[in-house]
Motif scaffolding. Structure first.
Motif, PDB file in Angstrom:
ATOM      1  N   VAL A  22      34.288  39.794  46.162  1.00 55.05           N
ATOM      2  CA  VAL A  22      34.303  39.011  47.397  1.00 55.05           C
ATOM      3  C   VAL A  22      33.069  38.112  47.448  1.00 55.05           C
ATOM      4  N   ARG A  23      31.907  38.659  47.079  1.00 52.99           N
ATOM      5  CA  ARG A  23      30.688  37.839  47.059  1.00 52.99           C
ATOM      6  C   ARG A  23      30.820  36.696  46.056  1.00 52.99           C
ATOM      7  N   LEU A  24      31.395  36.997  44.892  1.00 54.96           N
ATOM      8  CA  LEU A  24      31.608  35.959  43.879  1.00 54.96           C
ATOM      9  C   LEU A  24      32.542  34.873  44.429  1.00 54.96           C
ATOM     10  N   ALA A  25      33.650  35.274  45.007  1.00 55.18           N
ATOM     11  CA  ALA A  25      34.611  34.310  45.550  1.00 55.18           C
ATOM     12  C   ALA A  25      33.975  33.484  46.663  1.00 55.18           C
ATOM     13  N   ILE A  66      39.458  36.258  36.495  1.00 58.13           N
ATOM     14  CA  ILE A  66      40.627  36.065  37.364  1.00 58.13           C
ATOM     15  C   ILE A  66      40.181  35.516  38.722  1.00 58.13           C
ATOM     16  N   THR A  67      39.121  36.099  39.277  1.00 58.76           N
ATOM     17  CA  THR A  67      38.621  35.664  40.588  1.00 58.76           C
ATOM     18  C   THR A  67      38.166  34.211  40.544  1.00 58.76           C
ATOM     19  N   ILE A  68      37.412  33.854  39.527  1.00 53.73           N
ATOM     20  CA  ILE A  68      36.936  32.471  39.392  1.00 53.73           C
ATOM     21  C   ILE A  68      38.114  31.509  39.274  1.00 53.73           C
ATOM     22  N   ASN A  69      39.102  31.878  38.467  1.00 51.07           N
ATOM     23  CA  ASN A  69      40.275  31.012  38.323  1.00 51.07           C
ATOM     24  C   ASN A  69      41.048  30.882  39.634  1.00 51.07           C
ATOM     25  N   GLU A  70      41.159  31.976  40.379  1.00 50.11           N
ATOM     26  CA  GLU A  70      41.811  31.927  41.691  1.00 50.11           C
ATOM     27  C   GLU A  70      41.076  30.940  42.605  1.00 50.11           C
ATOM     28  N   CYS A  71      39.748  31.047  42.622  1.00 52.61           N
ATOM     29  CA  CYS A  71      38.945  30.163  43.483  1.00 52.61           C
ATOM     30  C   CYS A  71      39.075  28.705  43.059  1.00 52.61           C
TER      31      CYS A  71
END
Length: 174
Positions: A22-25, A66-71
């Protein structure tokens, strides 16, 4: 891998990495609720692909990717751009109470600057918007726009030059 196993692994991953993701996103989307949505999407994709994960890399690294790509996908989406443009326009276009002459003049000047920014070519307008209004770093902008950091820096510099000349020209014409 059976369903119970996948459920157990997913629950452990959510506990171990949920807050971190969550912090990364949030560093990408700058909104806590949207960051949570991005992480939820990450865990959905993780669950669907857990059978095919080969453990060549650490699972944490995989979840980060995955999170970075989602963002990035979210930041590139038309919906995101329209929501931010509309909120920017609404904030700058709110009517002001006639309190003092300075407030009125400042509001007028802000409107002129906004109009000037919107008159820039798209490549310059988007970097100005992401840098100054979303407070993204040049590296983050490069990731969002899928260009090099030097390209972002060049576009920012050229946008500033154009804005300066456009503002100077407007002042001369007043």
């Amino acid at each position: 891998m059976d369903r119970e196993e996948k459920d157990f692994i997913l629950e452990k991953l959510m506990i171990d990495y949920g807050n971190e993701l969550v912090r990364l996103a949030f560093t990408y989307v700058k909104d806590a609720e949207i960051a949570k949505d991005m992480v939820q999407n990450t865990f959905i994709k993780c669950y669907k692909s857990l059978d095919s994960f080969r453990f060549d890399a650490q699972i944490k690294t995989w979840l980060y990717r995955i999170t970075i790509n989602e963002c990035k996908d979210y930041l590139k989406s038309w919906n995101y751009k329209m929501v931010h443009v509309k909120s920017f326009i609404n904030e700058t276009a709110k009517s002001i109470l006639p309190s003092t002459e300075k407030t009125v003049l400042d509001k007028y000047k802000n409107e002129e600057i906004k109009d000037t920014i919107f008159s820039l070519p798209k490549v310059y307008r988007e970097v100005v918007y992401l840098y100054y209004y979303n407070s993204l770093t040049t590296e983050e902008i490069a990731n969002v726009l899928d260009v090099s950091v030097n390209t972002v820096k060049t576009r920012l510099r050229r946008a500033k030059q154009r804005l300066e000349s456009m503002i100077e020209e407007a002042e001369v014409n007043e």
